[in-house]
Design a protein around this motif. Structure first.
Motif, PDB file in Angstrom:
ATOM      1  N   GLY A 106       0.927  -1.264  -0.185  1.00  0.00           N
ATOM      2  CA  GLY A 106      -0.037   0.054   0.117  1.00  0.00           C
ATOM      3  C   GLY A 106       0.847   1.340   0.087  1.00  0.00           C
ATOM      4  O   GLY A 106       0.531   2.254  -0.729  1.00  0.00           O
ATOM      5  N   LEU A 115      -7.639  -5.524   2.042  1.00  0.00           N
ATOM      6  CA  LEU A 115      -7.903  -4.288   1.337  1.00  0.00           C
ATOM      7  C   LEU A 115      -7.595  -3.036   2.562  1.00  0.00           C
ATOM      8  O   LEU A 115      -7.065  -2.181   2.233  1.00  0.00           O
ATOM      9  CB  LEU A 115      -9.393  -4.042   0.985  1.00  0.00           C
ATOM     10  CG  LEU A 115      -9.732  -4.882  -0.243  1.00  0.00           C
ATOM     11  CD1 LEU A 115     -11.204  -4.557  -0.588  1.00  0.00           C
ATOM     12  CD2 LEU A 115      -8.965  -4.471  -1.370  1.00  0.00           C
ATOM     13  N   LEU A 165     -12.504   3.971  -1.485  1.00  0.00           N
ATOM     14  CA  LEU A 165     -12.232   2.428  -0.921  1.00  0.00           C
ATOM     15  C   LEU A 165     -12.445   2.318   0.371  1.00  0.00           C
ATOM     16  O   LEU A 165     -12.691   1.548   1.232  1.00  0.00           O
ATOM     17  CB  LEU A 165     -10.908   1.653  -1.543  1.00  0.00           C
ATOM     18  CG  LEU A 165     -10.780   0.363  -1.046  1.00  0.00           C
ATOM     19  CD1 LEU A 165     -11.800  -0.546  -1.514  1.00  0.00           C
ATOM     20  CD2 LEU A 165      -9.426  -0.061  -1.571  1.00  0.00           C
ATOM     21  N   GLU A 166     -11.653   3.363   1.215  1.00  0.00           N
ATOM     22  CA  GLU A 166     -11.351   3.487   2.799  1.00  0.00           C
ATOM     23  C   GLU A 166     -12.617   3.671   3.223  1.00  0.00           C
ATOM     24  O   GLU A 166     -13.159   3.037   4.240  1.00  0.00           O
ATOM     25  CB  GLU A 166     -10.619   4.800   3.064  1.00  0.00           C
ATOM     26  CG  GLU A 166      -9.116   4.348   2.793  1.00  0.00           C
ATOM     27  CD  GLU A 166      -8.063   5.543   3.226  1.00  0.00           C
ATOM     28  OE1 GLU A 166      -8.710   6.753   3.710  1.00  0.00           O
ATOM     29  OE2 GLU A 166      -7.019   5.608   2.947  1.00  0.00           O
ATOM     30  N   ALA A 203     -13.140  -9.658   2.788  1.00  0.00           N
ATOM     31  CA  ALA A 203     -12.544  -8.591   1.750  1.00  0.00           C
ATOM     32  C   ALA A 203     -12.090  -7.293   2.729  1.00  0.00           C
ATOM     33  O   ALA A 203     -11.046  -6.699   2.369  1.00  0.00           O
ATOM     34  CB  ALA A 203     -13.436  -8.005   0.779  1.00  0.00           C
ATOM     35  N   VAL A 219      -3.847  -2.773   2.988  1.00  0.00           N
ATOM     36  CA  VAL A 219      -2.992  -2.041   1.875  1.00  0.00           C
ATOM     37  C   VAL A 219      -3.482  -0.498   1.826  1.00  0.00           C
ATOM     38  O   VAL A 219      -2.719   0.289   1.709  1.00  0.00           O
ATOM     39  CB  VAL A 219      -3.710  -2.554   0.305  1.00  0.00           C
ATOM     40  CG1 VAL A 219      -3.205  -1.640  -0.721  1.00  0.00           C
ATOM     41  CG2 VAL A 219      -3.277  -4.009   0.120  1.00  0.00           C
ATOM     42  N   ALA A 220      -4.790  -0.351   2.360  1.00  0.00           N
ATOM     43  CA  ALA A 220      -5.187   0.997   2.638  1.00  0.00           C
ATOM     44  C   ALA A 220      -4.303   1.855   3.681  1.00  0.00           C
ATOM     45  O   ALA A 220      -3.882   2.888   3.839  1.00  0.00           O
ATOM     46  CB  ALA A 220      -6.593   1.063   2.999  1.00  0.00           C
ATOM     47  N   TRP A 271      -8.589   5.565  -3.490  1.00  0.00           N
ATOM     48  CA  TRP A 271      -8.305   5.192  -2.248  1.00  0.00           C
ATOM     49  C   TRP A 271      -9.152   5.709  -1.247  1.00  0.00           C
ATOM     50  O   TRP A 271      -9.587   5.002  -0.290  1.00  0.00           O
ATOM     51  CB  TRP A 271      -7.014   5.305  -1.844  1.00  0.00           C
ATOM     52  CG  TRP A 271      -6.027   4.394  -2.597  1.00  0.00           C
ATOM     53  CD1 TRP A 271      -5.065   4.896  -3.652  1.00  0.00           C
ATOM     54  CD2 TRP A 271      -5.815   2.998  -2.549  1.00  0.00           C
ATOM     55  NE1 TRP A 271      -4.492   3.622  -4.148  1.00  0.00           N
ATOM     56  CE2 TRP A 271      -4.863   2.529  -3.324  1.00  0.00           C
ATOM     57  CE3 TRP A 271      -6.596   2.210  -1.541  1.00  0.00           C
ATOM     58  CZ2 TRP A 271      -4.598   1.363  -3.425  1.00  0.00           C
ATOM     59  CZ3 TRP A 271      -6.127   1.028  -1.669  1.00  0.00           C
ATOM     60  CH2 TRP A 271      -5.259   0.475  -2.804  1.00  0.00           C
ATOM     61  N   TYR A 314      -7.607  -2.617  11.796  1.00  0.00           N
ATOM     62  CA  TYR A 314      -7.419  -3.707  10.507  1.00  0.00           C
ATOM     63  C   TYR A 314      -6.250  -4.588  11.154  1.00  0.00           C
ATOM     64  O   TYR A 314      -6.185  -5.726  10.815  1.00  0.00           O
ATOM     65  CB  TYR A 314      -7.111  -2.734   9.343  1.00  0.00           C
ATOM     66  CG  TYR A 314      -8.173  -2.048   8.843  1.00  0.00           C
ATOM     67  CD1 TYR A 314      -9.606  -2.157   9.105  1.00  0.00           C
ATOM     68  CD2 TYR A 314      -7.978  -0.549   8.321  1.00  0.00           C
ATOM     69  CE1 TYR A 314     -10.592  -1.277   8.890  1.00  0.00           C
ATOM     70  CE2 TYR A 314      -8.838   0.190   7.907  1.00  0.00           C
ATOM     71  CZ  TYR A 314     -10.269  -0.151   7.915  1.00  0.00           C
ATOM     72  OH  TYR A 314     -11.211   0.687   7.772  1.00  0.00           O
ATOM     73  N   ILE A 337     -14.777   0.168   3.037  1.00  0.00           N
ATOM     74  CA  ILE A 337     -14.152  -0.648   4.145  1.00  0.00           C
ATOM     75  C   ILE A 337     -14.723  -0.308   5.363  1.00  0.00           C
ATOM     76  O   ILE A 337     -15.019  -1.134   6.350  1.00  0.00           O
ATOM     77  CB  ILE A 337     -12.574  -0.667   4.171  1.00  0.00           C
ATOM     78  CG1 ILE A 337     -11.763  -1.075   2.719  1.00  0.00           C
ATOM     79  CG2 ILE A 337     -11.894  -1.590   5.282  1.00  0.00           C
ATOM     80  CD1 ILE A 337     -10.511  -0.801   2.632  1.00  0.00           C
TER      81      ILE A 337
END
Length: 304
Positions: A18, A202, A35-36, A198, A205-206, A32, A107, A39
């Motif tokens: 990431g 993810l 996507l954050e 998922a 990486v974030a 991003w 996470y 999540i």
């Protein structure tokens, strides 16, 4: 030590992936941030609900885990305010140091607990999230109020956001479904589990994308003291309490893991929105995430 490294190594590789994507600005645009949000508001809550709704929580020493984690957090919060003069920081900067000392990257914690101890580890981690997330959010809002960085409108917005926190709501829903005996009937269990799977890769990486390498240039007293508190004092306090209360190995490892985690990347947004020192927060997030790649395995090895 090799077993701990094998469990945590892939997680750190995803974080570094990431970071590389963040430096190269791939895929670009607002990918991003969007996507954050996905999540945070959907995938991770789904994982918490799926875990808590079907978990055998009776196997977790809930009271002792709560005493260890919440007791350590409260003791450290009180000590930080009592000794805040040692940091030599302005009020706004101290709120960032306070967040950097208490917040934890959820996470990384849940992914590491599952990697170390499988399903039982994930269950204890979900319980830890349910216990710690409400308290750490309340303490951080109080720190902004005490420091005088919040206006009346910001305070109201903060309290509303706290009540709507998706992680808190997911924990309440999952616990409610568990205690009621309803669980997740039919296809809902499999669907929630698929969404939850998922979340962790993810999310890791974030975490890496959110790092700010240039922030590492800030190496003042506040940065070093905060990192010392978060990565050394907090896990030492939790490990001492866990041994004193004789937690079983899985609960002990997960409690220590959550104590030794780097601070949450979301703390940067809070610092920026609530009058904290955002640049200091960026330095703490980046530095702690990189340092934790060394300190986390060492603490777990010490506990084992």
């Amino acid at each position: 030590m090799e077993g701990v490294a094998n469990a945590l190594g892939p997680l750190f590789m995803l974080i570094l992936l990431g970071a590389a994507l963040g430096v190269t600005r791939q895929p670009g645009g607002d990918f991003w941030p969007r996507l954050e949000r996905l999540i945070y508001f959907l995938l991770f809550p789904a994982m918490l609900i799926a875990t808590l709704a079907s978990a055998d929580v009776s196997q977790v020493p809930l009271v002792r885990v709560a005493i260890v984690l919440l007791g350590a957090m409260m003791l450290l919060a009180i000590a930080l305010w009592a000794l805040r003069g040692w940091f030599h920081l302005e009020p706004a900067a101290f709120t960032s140091a306070f967040q950097g000392s208490l917040r934890f990257n959820t996470y990384v914690g849940v992914a590491a607990a599952a990697a170390l101890h499988g399903g039982p580890g994930a269950t204890v981690a979900a319980v830890a999230v349910a216990l710690m997330v409400p308290l750490v959010n309340v303490l951080c809002v109080i720190s902004f109020i005490a420091a005088g960085t919040l206006g009346a409108s910001s305070l109201t917005a903060s309290l509303v956001a706290l009540a709507r926190n998706p992680l808190i709501l997911a924990c309440l829903i999952g616990i409610g479904l568990n205690l009621s005996g309803i669980g997740l009937p039919g296809w809902s269990q499999a669907s929630m589990e698929l969404l939850g799977r998922a979340a962790l890769p993810l999310g890791l990486v974030a975490v890496g994308v959110a790092l700010r390498p240039t922030a590492l240039l800030r190496l003042d007293r506040g940065v070093w003291l905060t990192n010392l508190v978060k990565l050394v004092l907090m896990p030492a306090l939790v490990l001492g309490l866990a041994l004193l209360l004789q937690l079983d190995p899985i609960s002990r490892d997960v409690a220590l893991l959550f104590a030794a985690l780097p601070t949450a990347t979301s703390a940067y947004i809070l610092a920026r929105q609530m009058g904290g020192d955002a640049e200091l927060m960026a330095a703490l997030i980046t530095g702690q995430t990189l340092l934790a790649m060394l300190t986390l395995p060492l603490w777990l090895k010490l506990a084992g």
